[in-house]
Design an enzyme around this catalytic site. Structure first.
Site, PDB file in Angstrom:
ATOM      1  N   ARG A   1       8.992  -6.791   0.511  1.00 41.61           N
ATOM      2  CA  ARG A   1       9.976  -5.735   0.776  1.00 41.61           C
ATOM      3  C   ARG A   1      11.133  -5.666  -0.221  1.00 41.61           C
ATOM      4  NH1 ARG A   1       8.246  -7.737   5.785  1.00 41.61           N
ATOM      5  NH2 ARG A   1       7.316  -6.207   7.198  1.00 41.61           N
TER       6      ARG A   1
ATOM      7  N   SER B   1       5.816 -13.956   2.378  1.00 37.60           N
ATOM      8  CA  SER B   1       6.276 -13.671   3.745  1.00 37.60           C
ATOM      9  C   SER B   1       7.650 -14.289   3.976  1.00 37.60           C
ATOM     10  CB  SER B   1       5.289 -14.145   4.826  1.00 37.60           C
ATOM     11  OG  SER B   1       4.080 -13.384   4.738  1.00 37.60           O
TER      12      SER B   1
ATOM     13  N   THR C   1      -7.684  -9.328   0.753  1.00 40.44           N
ATOM     14  CA  THR C   1      -6.849  -9.486   1.953  1.00 40.44           C
ATOM     15  C   THR C   1      -7.736  -9.539   3.192  1.00 40.44           C
ATOM     16  OG1 THR C   1      -5.004  -8.385   0.883  1.00 40.44           O
ATOM     17  CG2 THR C   1      -4.972  -8.440   3.287  1.00 40.44           C
TER      18      THR C   1
ATOM     19  N   ARG D   1       2.286  -1.905  15.824  1.00 42.81           N
ATOM     20  CA  ARG D   1       3.581  -1.712  15.162  1.00 42.81           C
ATOM     21  C   ARG D   1       4.403  -0.646  15.898  1.00 42.81           C
ATOM     22  NH1 ARG D   1       1.388  -1.550   8.867  1.00 42.81           N
ATOM     23  NH2 ARG D   1       0.375  -3.598   8.937  1.00 42.81           N
TER      24      ARG D   1
ATOM     25  N   SER E   1      -2.217  -2.791  -4.908  1.00 41.53           N
ATOM     26  CA  SER E   1      -2.961  -2.616  -3.657  1.00 41.53           C
ATOM     27  C   SER E   1      -4.156  -1.692  -3.873  1.00 41.53           C
ATOM     28  CB  SER E   1      -2.026  -2.023  -2.600  1.00 41.53           C
ATOM     29  OG  SER E   1      -2.737  -1.635  -1.442  1.00 41.53           O
TER      30      SER E   1
ATOM     31  N   GLY F   1       0.785  -1.230   0.000  1.00 38.91           N
ATOM     32  CA  GLY F   1       0.000   0.000   0.000  1.00 38.91           C
ATOM     33  C   GLY F   1       0.818   1.281   0.000  1.00 38.91           C
TER      34      GLY F   1
ATOM     35  N   ARG G   1       3.705  -8.302   9.759  1.00 41.87           N
ATOM     36  CA  ARG G   1       3.310  -6.926  10.104  1.00 41.87           C
ATOM     37  C   ARG G   1       2.025  -6.866  10.914  1.00 41.87           C
ATOM     38  NH1 ARG G   1       5.517  -3.132   6.954  1.00 41.87           N
ATOM     39  NH2 ARG G   1       3.700  -1.804   6.628  1.00 41.87           N
TER      40      ARG G   1
ATOM     41  N   ILE H   1      10.363 -14.072   1.744  1.00 37.41           N
ATOM     42  CA  ILE H   1      11.184 -14.385   0.555  1.00 37.41           C
ATOM     43  C   ILE H   1      12.272 -13.305   0.409  1.00 37.41           C
ATOM     44  CG2 ILE H   1      11.174 -14.549  -1.983  1.00 37.41           C
ATOM     45  CD1 ILE H   1       9.750 -16.940  -0.757  1.00 37.41           C
TER      46      ILE H   1
ATOM     47  N   GLN I   1      -5.631  -6.093  -5.562  1.00 34.67           N
ATOM     48  CA  GLN I   1      -5.838  -6.496  -4.161  1.00 34.67           C
ATOM     49  C   GLN I   1      -6.892  -5.592  -3.540  1.00 34.67           C
ATOM     50  OE1 GLN I   1      -4.203  -4.461  -1.328  1.00 34.67           O
ATOM     51  NE2 GLN I   1      -5.611  -5.603   0.020  1.00 34.67           N
TER      52      GLN I   1
ATOM     53  N   TYR J   1      -8.874  -4.223  -0.363  1.00 34.11           N
ATOM     54  CA  TYR J   1      -9.203  -4.040   1.044  1.00 34.11           C
ATOM     55  C   TYR J   1     -10.683  -3.720   1.052  1.00 34.11           C
ATOM     56  CZ  TYR J   1      -4.604  -4.233   3.199  1.00 34.11           C
ATOM     57  OH  TYR J   1      -3.398  -4.670   3.703  1.00 34.11           O
TER      58      TYR J   1
ATOM     59  N   LYS K   1      -6.345 -13.819   0.716  1.00 37.26           N
ATOM     60  CA  LYS K   1      -4.972 -13.605   1.217  1.00 37.26           C
ATOM     61  C   LYS K   1      -4.955 -13.537   2.734  1.00 37.26           C
ATOM     62  CE  LYS K   1      -0.982 -10.486   0.653  1.00 37.26           C
ATOM     63  NZ  LYS K   1      -0.782  -9.514   1.723  1.00 37.26           N
TER      64      LYS K   1
ATOM     65  N   HIS L   1       1.355 -11.679   6.167  1.00 34.17           N
ATOM     66  CA  HIS L   1       1.506 -10.247   5.905  1.00 34.17           C
ATOM     67  C   HIS L   1       2.929  -9.780   6.232  1.00 34.17           C
ATOM     68  CE1 HIS L   1      -1.402  -6.914   4.924  1.00 34.17           C
ATOM     69  NE2 HIS L   1      -0.394  -6.166   5.293  1.00 34.17           N
TER      70      HIS L   1
HETATM   71  C1  LIG Z   1       5.038  -1.529   3.498  1.00 23.17           C
HETATM   72  C2  LIG Z   1       4.099  -2.665   3.249  1.00 23.17           C
HETATM   73  C3  LIG Z   1       2.784  -2.390   2.873  1.00 23.17           C
HETATM   74  C4  LIG Z   1       1.909  -3.443   2.611  1.00 23.17           C
HETATM   75  N1  LIG Z   1       0.648  -3.158   2.145  1.00 23.17           N
HETATM   76  C5  LIG Z   1      -0.163  -4.172   1.806  1.00 23.17           C
HETATM   77  C6  LIG Z   1      -1.401  -3.916   1.193  1.00 23.17           C
HETATM   78  O1  LIG Z   1      -1.756  -2.777   0.893  1.00 23.17           O
HETATM   79  N2  LIG Z   1      -2.205  -4.969   0.936  1.00 23.17           N
HETATM   80  C7  LIG Z   1      -1.845  -6.256   1.240  1.00 23.17           C
HETATM   81  O2  LIG Z   1      -2.614  -7.188   1.003  1.00 23.17           O
HETATM   82  N3  LIG Z   1      -0.659  -6.534   1.774  1.00 23.17           N
HETATM   83  C8  LIG Z   1       0.207  -5.522   2.055  1.00 23.17           C
HETATM   84  N4  LIG Z   1       1.435  -5.800   2.552  1.00 23.17           N
HETATM   85  C9  LIG Z   1       1.837  -7.211   2.759  1.00 23.17           C
HETATM   86  C10 LIG Z   1       2.504  -7.795   1.511  1.00 23.17           C
HETATM   87  O3  LIG Z   1       1.541  -8.020   0.502  1.00 23.17           O
HETATM   88  C11 LIG Z   1       3.173  -9.141   1.797  1.00 23.17           C
HETATM   89  O4  LIG Z   1       2.245  -9.994   2.425  1.00 23.17           O
HETATM   90  C12 LIG Z   1       4.417  -9.036   2.659  1.00 23.17           C
HETATM   91  O5  LIG Z   1       5.149  -7.874   2.381  1.00 23.17           O
HETATM   92  C13 LIG Z   1       5.288 -10.257   2.400  1.00 23.17           C
HETATM   93  O6  LIG Z   1       6.346 -10.285   3.233  1.00 23.17           O
HETATM   94  P1  LIG Z   1       7.837  -9.819   2.837  1.00 23.17           P
HETATM   95  O7  LIG Z   1       7.814  -8.330   2.860  1.00 23.17           O
HETATM   96  O8  LIG Z   1       8.610 -10.432   3.940  1.00 23.17           O
HETATM   97  O9  LIG Z   1       8.189 -10.382   1.478  1.00 23.17           O
HETATM   98  C14 LIG Z   1       2.340  -4.778   2.792  1.00 23.17           C
HETATM   99  C15 LIG Z   1       3.669  -5.033   3.150  1.00 23.17           C
HETATM  100  C16 LIG Z   1       4.558  -4.000   3.358  1.00 23.17           C
HETATM  101  C17 LIG Z   1       5.986  -4.318   3.696  1.00 23.17           C
HETATM  102  O1  LIG Z   2       0.860  -1.625   6.101  1.00 24.00           O
HETATM  103  C1  LIG Z   2       0.335  -2.679   5.742  1.00 24.00           C
HETATM  104  O2  LIG Z   2       0.883  -3.766   5.873  1.00 24.00           O
HETATM  105  C2  LIG Z   2      -0.960  -2.649   5.142  1.00 24.00           C
HETATM  106  O3  LIG Z   2      -1.240  -3.584   4.465  1.00 24.00           O
HETATM  107  C3  LIG Z   2      -1.941  -1.578   5.358  1.00 24.00           C
HETATM  108  C4  LIG Z   2      -2.409  -0.878   4.275  1.00 24.00           C
HETATM  109  C5  LIG Z   2      -3.350   0.107   4.478  1.00 24.00           C
HETATM  110  C6  LIG Z   2      -3.854   0.393   5.711  1.00 24.00           C
HETATM  111  C7  LIG Z   2      -3.402  -0.325   6.765  1.00 24.00           C
HETATM  112  C8  LIG Z   2      -2.437  -1.320   6.599  1.00 24.00           C
END
Ligand SMILES: Cc1cc2nc3c(=O)[nH]c(=O)nc-3n(C[C@H](O)[C@H](O)[C@H](O)COP(=O)(O)O)c2cc1C
Ligand SMILES: O=C(O)C(=O)c1ccccc1
Length: 392
Positions: free
Chosen positions: A338, A315, A179, A188, A129, A100, A287, A317, A151, A153, A260, A284
């Site tokens: 990431r 998650s 998701t 966090r 996202s 996001g 997170r 990788i 994706q 929300y 997801k 996720h």
């Molecule tokens: C900064 C950040 C923002 C994310 N935002 C979303 C999001 O908007 N929607 C979502 O389904 N997952 C979100 N995720 C989760 C990722 O889709 C994914 O599950 C996760 O980053 C995988 O882990 P990794 O960063 O260790 O590869 C976010 C992850 C990060 C790091």
């Molecule tokens: O930061 C995140 O992991 C995330 O997926 C998210 C995105 C929008 C609002 C809140 C959390």
């Protein structure tokens, strides 16, 4: 036929003319470099996780407890890493997970467009996202022939959900990834200690502000007024989905629906019974809940429960070896989070392309060395769990 591992030769040959890669090929150096480049608030948001982040670390470390047993005397001069997903033939099993704040990782604030261009260049699908700085239609428009996933929300407002899905369909997205694990954000500390939450500052809300239903919710006089936009967004952002919502979700689209955040085999079975087309095993990136169990350790149970239904995984990788292990454990496609953000932060589209090519090259070369000409043979061989002390 070009092979992903050729990236290695490209790098070595460029070295003969004194050219070294603009970005490192390993995650640790990449992250260090990106940490110096990103604005501190964005870095903390991206790099951080839930609680003391032990789940996030476990996601990464647990890969070292799985191993791939090499096989010899197999002709692996060419490898085929392509996969079938919902009737699409993808050149590789890799995809970009939804993020996001992708937009904010790029120096120009248009990271979604830059990641989409990287998808176009590599054939690696981007999951867009709900939270982007450029509307989902604009992002889809620069993906070239590479499929994109949207994706969702799920907002509390059903009409808004319906509108977003309709727009994603019309823009040509090939699947809707819903998701489930983030209707509320986890605890966090890195962000809390700085009272830092980018969305509440009005960033990445373009899919809302460009949406006719959201505009109605907002009211004409509030359009363009950031505090009003943020308030309306915060009021509708996170709907808790339950199984009772599945018929409604299913009725929204004929596109494949992927859920997801599925970590329990019973949830995977239920999802399939309720009409999901794919299961996305993920915590996720650590997170959301600091539950302690690495996502990769949950993957085998999900794969078994899903049977013939595709299982996407993310998650933890961080390398091509991790990609290969997730495939060996049964993932149909493997998501990276990431690492591509760090490539984006350092070198825009080219940085993302580099990160994706590096992951694919390492996975491909592992398969070459270890005697797996394609993903089916890798999957059939599986990965072994190393018990006892790890020397990693
Ligand atoms: C900064 C950040 C923002 C994310 N935002 C979303 C999001 O908007 N929607 C979502 O389904 N997952 C979100 N995720 C989760 C990722 O889709 C994914 O599950 C996760 O980053 C995988 O882990 P990794 O960063 O260790 O590869 C976010 C992850 C990060 C790091
Ligand atoms: O930061 C995140 O992991 C995330 O997926 C998210 C995105 C929008 C609002 C809140 C959390």
């Amino acid at each position: 036929m070009p092979q992903f591992g050729d990236y290695q030769l490209d790098i070595y040959f460029a070295g003969l003319s004194g050219v070294t890669p603009r970005l490192p090929v390993d995650f640790a150096t990449l992250e260090r470099r990106a940490a110096a480049a990103l604005p501190p608030a964005i870095l903390k948001y991206v790099q951080g996780g839930c609680g003391d982040e032990h789940t996030q670390r476990r996601n990464v470390d647990a890969f070292r407890e799985w191993g791939i047993v090499p096989r010899m005397m197999v002709d692996c001069t060419t490898r085929d890493l392509s996969v079938d997903l919902f009737g699409m033939r993808l050149p590789s099993p890799l995809f970009m997970a939804p993020v996001g704040v992708t937009a904010l990782c790029a120096q120009d604030g248009h990271g979604d467009l830059q990641a989409a261009r990287a998808a176009a260049a590599t054939g690696v699908p981007l999951t867009v996202s709900t939270l982007t700085n450029d509307p989902l239609e604009d992002v889809a428009a620069v993906m070239g022939g590479t499929p994109g996933f949207f994706q969702l929300y799920t907002p509390k407002d059903r009409e808004l959900a319906e509108s977003l899905v309709r727009r994603a369909e019309a823009a040509g997205y090939k699947a809707i990834i819903v998701t489930l694990d983030t209707w509320v954000t986890g605890w966090r500390p890195r962000d809390l200690n700085d009272a830092n939450f980018p969305q509440l500052r009005g960033h990445v809300l373009s899919n809302y502000t460009s949406d006719p239903r959201f505009r109605t919710m907002l009211g004409a006089e509030a359009a363009g007024h950031v505090p009003a936009v943020v308030k309306t967004w915060a009021g509708t952002f996170g709907k808790v989905l339950t199984w009772a919502d599945m018929p409604w979700l299913r009725s929204l689209t004929r596109l494949p629906i992927i859920l997801k955040g599925i970590c329990h085999p019973d949830d995977a079975r239920r999802a399939i019974d309720e009409g999901a087309d794919g299961i996305y095993c993920s915590n996720h990136g650590g997170r959301q809940a600091n539950g302690g169990i690495a996502a990769i350790d949950l993957l085998p149970g999900i794969v078994e429960a899903a049977g013939p239904v595709p299982v996407l995984f993310d998650s933890g990788i961080r390398s091509g070896t991790d990609v290969a292990k997730a495939l060996a454990l049964g993932a149909t496609a493997v998501g990276v989070g990431r690492p591509y953000l760090y490539g984006l932060a350092l070198d825009g589209t080219a940085g993302v392309v580099h990160v994706l090519r590096s992951l694919l090259a390492e996975a491909d070369l592992l398969m070459a060395v270890d005697g797996f000409p394609d993903i089916a043979t890798l999957r059939a061989a599986g990965a072994v769990r190393m018990t006892g002390r790890s020397t990693g």
